[in-house]
Design a protein around this motif. Sequence first.
Motif, PDB file in Angstrom:
ATOM      1  N   VAL A  66     -10.546  62.004   3.953  1.00 43.08           N
ATOM      2  CA  VAL A  66      -9.861  60.754   4.057  1.00 43.08           C
ATOM      3  C   VAL A  66     -10.634  59.753   5.408  1.00 43.08           C
ATOM      4  O   VAL A  66     -10.835  58.813   5.324  1.00 43.08           O
ATOM      5  CB  VAL A  66      -8.427  60.179   4.259  1.00 43.08           C
ATOM      6  N   LEU A  67     -10.512  61.256   5.882  1.00 40.42           N
ATOM      7  CA  LEU A  67     -10.944  60.489   7.413  1.00 40.42           C
ATOM      8  C   LEU A  67     -12.120  60.187   8.273  1.00 40.42           C
ATOM      9  O   LEU A  67     -12.590  58.778   8.419  1.00 40.42           O
ATOM     10  CB  LEU A  67     -10.093  61.939   8.610  1.00 40.42           C
ATOM     11  N   ILE A  68     -12.770  60.583   7.067  1.00 46.26           N
ATOM     12  CA  ILE A  68     -14.907  60.715   6.894  1.00 46.26           C
ATOM     13  C   ILE A  68     -14.517  59.507   6.434  1.00 46.26           C
ATOM     14  O   ILE A  68     -15.592  58.541   7.016  1.00 46.26           O
ATOM     15  CB  ILE A  68     -14.929  61.662   6.889  1.00 46.26           C
ATOM     16  N   PHE A  69     -14.351  58.858   4.867  1.00 51.78           N
ATOM     17  CA  PHE A  69     -14.374  57.747   4.502  1.00 51.78           C
ATOM     18  C   PHE A  69     -14.335  56.769   4.726  1.00 51.78           C
ATOM     19  O   PHE A  69     -14.547  55.804   4.652  1.00 51.78           O
ATOM     20  CB  PHE A  69     -14.361  58.586   3.235  1.00 51.78           C
ATOM     21  N   SER A  70     -12.923  56.903   5.815  1.00 49.83           N
ATOM     22  CA  SER A  70     -12.021  55.679   7.012  1.00 49.83           C
ATOM     23  C   SER A  70     -13.239  55.226   7.553  1.00 49.83           C
ATOM     24  O   SER A  70     -13.331  53.995   7.685  1.00 49.83           O
ATOM     25  CB  SER A  70     -10.715  56.348   7.004  1.00 49.83           C
ATOM     26  N   PHE A  71     -13.830  56.010   8.075  1.00 46.37           N
ATOM     27  CA  PHE A  71     -14.641  55.844   9.060  1.00 46.37           C
ATOM     28  C   PHE A  71     -15.948  55.229   8.977  1.00 46.37           C
ATOM     29  O   PHE A  71     -16.402  53.621   9.071  1.00 46.37           O
ATOM     30  CB  PHE A  71     -15.072  57.175  10.013  1.00 46.37           C
ATOM     31  N   LEU A  72     -16.146  55.710   7.476  1.00 46.84           N
ATOM     32  CA  LEU A  72     -17.876  55.339   7.242  1.00 46.84           C
ATOM     33  C   LEU A  72     -17.588  53.827   6.782  1.00 46.84           C
ATOM     34  O   LEU A  72     -18.518  52.519   6.287  1.00 46.84           O
ATOM     35  CB  LEU A  72     -17.974  56.204   6.095  1.00 46.84           C
ATOM     36  N   GLY A  73     -16.489  53.862   5.660  1.00 47.17           N
ATOM     37  CA  GLY A  73     -16.055  52.326   4.926  1.00 47.17           C
ATOM     38  C   GLY A  73     -16.009  51.487   5.960  1.00 47.17           C
ATOM     39  O   GLY A  73     -16.002  50.219   6.160  1.00 47.17           O
ATOM     40  N   PHE A  74     -14.934  51.890   7.278  1.00 43.22           N
ATOM     41  CA  PHE A  74     -14.783  51.041   8.829  1.00 43.22           C
ATOM     42  C   PHE A  74     -16.023  50.125   9.168  1.00 43.22           C
ATOM     43  O   PHE A  74     -16.839  49.351   8.841  1.00 43.22           O
ATOM     44  CB  PHE A  74     -14.224  51.319   9.914  1.00 43.22           C
TER      45      PHE A  74
ATOM     46  N   PHE B 242     -19.802  49.074   0.480  1.00 46.29           N
ATOM     47  CA  PHE B 242     -18.218  48.975   0.273  1.00 46.29           C
ATOM     48  C   PHE B 242     -17.400  49.866  -1.254  1.00 46.29           C
ATOM     49  O   PHE B 242     -16.193  50.523  -1.173  1.00 46.29           O
ATOM     50  CB  PHE B 242     -17.528  48.401   0.888  1.00 46.29           C
ATOM     51  N   ALA B 243     -17.589  48.207  -2.334  1.00 42.65           N
ATOM     52  CA  ALA B 243     -17.026  49.511  -3.416  1.00 42.65           C
ATOM     53  C   ALA B 243     -18.003  50.355  -3.582  1.00 42.65           C
ATOM     54  O   ALA B 243     -16.979  51.503  -4.809  1.00 42.65           O
ATOM     55  CB  ALA B 243     -17.893  47.765  -4.707  1.00 42.65           C
TER      56      ALA B 243
END
Length: 125
Positions: free
Chosen positions: A66-74, A85-86
């Motif tokens: 979740v941390l990694i993909f939150s950064f990538l999503g941001f 993003f989708a």
Amino acid sequence: MEEGNTFVNALVGAVVTAVASSFIPFAPVLGGALSGYFQGGTRSDGLKVGAVSGAIASIPLVGIAVLIFSFLGFVSLGSGEALPFAVGGFVVVIIFLFVLVYTVGLSALGGWIGNYVKYDTDIDL
């Protein structure tokens, strides 16, 4: 280990899984096997404690993902396109499900194997 104490046995298996995951392939089988061996009881008890062990062990893995993909999503939000993003959200869900099935499933299998080793072989830990 106290035979039949599901939470303690599952926690031991989860710690073994978390530590061994970095250098042993299919480490959830090892953690689940220790949980199932220490749990005793029937084969279904071994499956249950192995699955609980896998669920506990997957918590840090899911947290890191979740941390990694939150950064990538941001970072992808800054591009201004909604489609990446989708697609990224779909990929995150698929990876989350894979990690969950891999960890819990292999740990449950290990719990069954650990119970089998305890009662049907001459191996004594």
